[in-house]
Enzyme design. Sequence first.
Site, PDB file in Angstrom:
ATOM      1  N   TYR A   1      79.476  22.105 133.984  1.00  0.00           N
ATOM      2  CA  TYR A   1      78.848  23.226 134.679  1.00  0.00           C
ATOM      3  C   TYR A   1      77.865  22.773 135.750  1.00  0.00           C
ATOM      4  O   TYR A   1      77.635  23.489 136.710  1.00  0.00           O
ATOM      5  CB  TYR A   1      78.101  24.118 133.677  1.00  0.00           C
TER       6      TYR A   1
ATOM      7  N   LYS B   1      86.021  15.565 122.410  1.00  0.00           N
ATOM      8  CA  LYS B   1      87.375  15.117 122.754  1.00  0.00           C
ATOM      9  C   LYS B   1      87.294  13.593 122.901  1.00  0.00           C
ATOM     10  O   LYS B   1      87.580  13.025 123.947  1.00  0.00           O
ATOM     11  CB  LYS B   1      87.828  15.805 124.053  1.00  0.00           C
TER      12      LYS B   1
ATOM     13  N   ASP C   1      90.535  20.494 120.216  1.00  0.00           N
ATOM     14  CA  ASP C   1      91.793  21.233 120.054  1.00  0.00           C
ATOM     15  C   ASP C   1      91.998  21.606 118.578  1.00  0.00           C
ATOM     16  O   ASP C   1      92.420  22.719 118.253  1.00  0.00           O
ATOM     17  CB  ASP C   1      92.996  20.460 120.621  1.00  0.00           C
TER      18      ASP C   1
ATOM     19  N   ASP D   1      81.551  27.056 125.614  1.00  0.00           N
ATOM     20  CA  ASP D   1      81.883  28.319 126.275  1.00  0.00           C
ATOM     21  C   ASP D   1      83.153  28.891 125.649  1.00  0.00           C
ATOM     22  O   ASP D   1      83.210  30.067 125.279  1.00  0.00           O
ATOM     23  CB  ASP D   1      82.091  28.078 127.778  1.00  0.00           C
TER      24      ASP D   1
ATOM     25  N   ASP E   1      83.515  31.998 122.473  1.00  0.00           N
ATOM     26  CA  ASP E   1      84.294  33.226 122.656  1.00  0.00           C
ATOM     27  C   ASP E   1      85.298  33.388 121.526  1.00  0.00           C
ATOM     28  O   ASP E   1      85.509  34.495 121.013  1.00  0.00           O
ATOM     29  CB  ASP E   1      85.054  33.203 123.997  1.00  0.00           C
TER      30      ASP E   1
HETATM   31  C1  IPM Z   1      78.912  32.660 128.949  1.00  0.00           C
HETATM   32  C2  IPM Z   1      79.650  33.069 130.190  1.00  0.00           C
HETATM   33  C3  IPM Z   1      79.114  32.225 131.339  1.00  0.00           C
HETATM   34  C4  IPM Z   1      79.384  30.774 130.993  1.00  0.00           C
HETATM   35  C5  IPM Z   1      79.726  32.592 132.712  1.00  0.00           C
HETATM   36  C6  IPM Z   1      79.512  34.059 133.021  1.00  0.00           C
HETATM   37  C7  IPM Z   1      79.199  31.727 133.806  1.00  0.00           C
HETATM   38  O1  IPM Z   1      81.011  32.937 130.034  1.00  0.00           O
HETATM   39  O2  IPM Z   1      77.678  32.830 128.890  1.00  0.00           O
HETATM   40  O3  IPM Z   1      79.556  32.161 128.039  1.00  0.00           O
HETATM   41  O4  IPM Z   1      80.498  30.289 131.224  1.00  0.00           O
HETATM   42  O5  IPM Z   1      78.476  30.124 130.491  1.00  0.00           O
HETATM   43 MG    MG Z   2      81.593  32.375 128.094  1.00  0.00          MG
END
Ligand code: IPM
Ligand code: MG
Length: 365
Positions: free
Chosen positions: A146, A195, A227, A251, A255
């Site tokens: 990032y 990884k 993975d 990230d 999710d």
């Molecule tokens: C999160 C989001 C952010 C990230 C995006 C919106 C830049 O997906 O907070 O997880 O990737 O960190």
């Molecule tokens: Mg995210």
Amino acid sequence: MKYQIACIPGDGIGPEIIEEAKKVLNKIGEKFGHEFIYTELLMGGVSIDKYGEPLTKETLEAARKSDAVLLGAVGGRVGEDSWYKLPPHLRPEAGLLAIRKGLSLFANLRPAYLYPELKNACPLKESIAEQGFDMIVVRELTGGLYFGKRETKEIDGVMTAVDTLTYNENEIRRIVKKAFDIAMKRRKKVTSVDKANVLDSSRLWRKIAAEVAEEYPEVELSDMLVDNCAMQLVKDPAQFDVILTENMFGDILSDEASMVTGSIGMLASASLSEGKFGLYEPSHGAAPDIAGQNIANPIATILSAAMMLRYSFDLDREADAVEQAVAQVLKDGIRTVDIMSQDISQRRMTQVTCSEMGDSICDRL
Ligand code: IPM
Ligand code: MG
């Protein structure tokens, strides 16, 4: 005590959910004798509309001066006047990355917990959901891909894009320590995800994790390839307590972890710097499609405020009270529309608005 909170409602449903979190904090203040003082700041799309950039220097400074930051959500607007037609560094998400970096918020904590009342929402097989799960993803937030050097240019007539993944041992050590400290307050299990079969940065990560583990003899450390972790999260999520990982993997995995709870409107998050300072925000986004309708689920933001009480203000009792009030609301069958049909029992449930959910939680404090 007095606490200065920088409030950043942001875009979409942000203002509505922040309002409810403030309501709950104020009730806590009344009950336990604290005063929460809010400074409202603009970030994301609303800041682009007003100042032409998603995070101004002044906003960053004001946030820095506060005791903690409470954030709604940023981004979302597409179509004619979309914020996404702007160059990448001027889009809403750039504000988010800039505030993380600017405030050194290197530790991102994302709990993923399957509420017993919402087991039906879990998209996994019943035999897996039955066991429940309660994990926290500890994601490094200010390094890796990032924030490494990136560019796109033509080399010998071929368009080429480069992103750089860099970590130094100090950046790794501080996040590993954070994960172990958190594990000490939980089930004392850290799964460090990398990884290492491919990446140098992961091999260094593994080495530092092993070093830090020696300082925490009570905590069990295991390494897992990313993975494999993606598979394990859907196969056997109950095995995880603390998942520790770098920015990009975190990230993606956070999710996935939130998706398997089936109720992303319920999930809080904290982004912490060294010391007590932190930024707290729901794990979900700005949901522009339902903005302004008073139907959003404010629980993730309210639970983020509870994390703020716990991590930034050391108010554990108060944080417990908020979490218990949320659990009680669910037990009492009170639901915003997103979690309306997800109860495992056949009880009748009451559908409420965003603000009614805030009120219901306050009533149970
Ligand atoms: C999160 C989001 C952010 C990230 C995006 C919106 C830049 O997906 O907070 O997880 O990737 O960190
Ligand atoms: Mg995210």
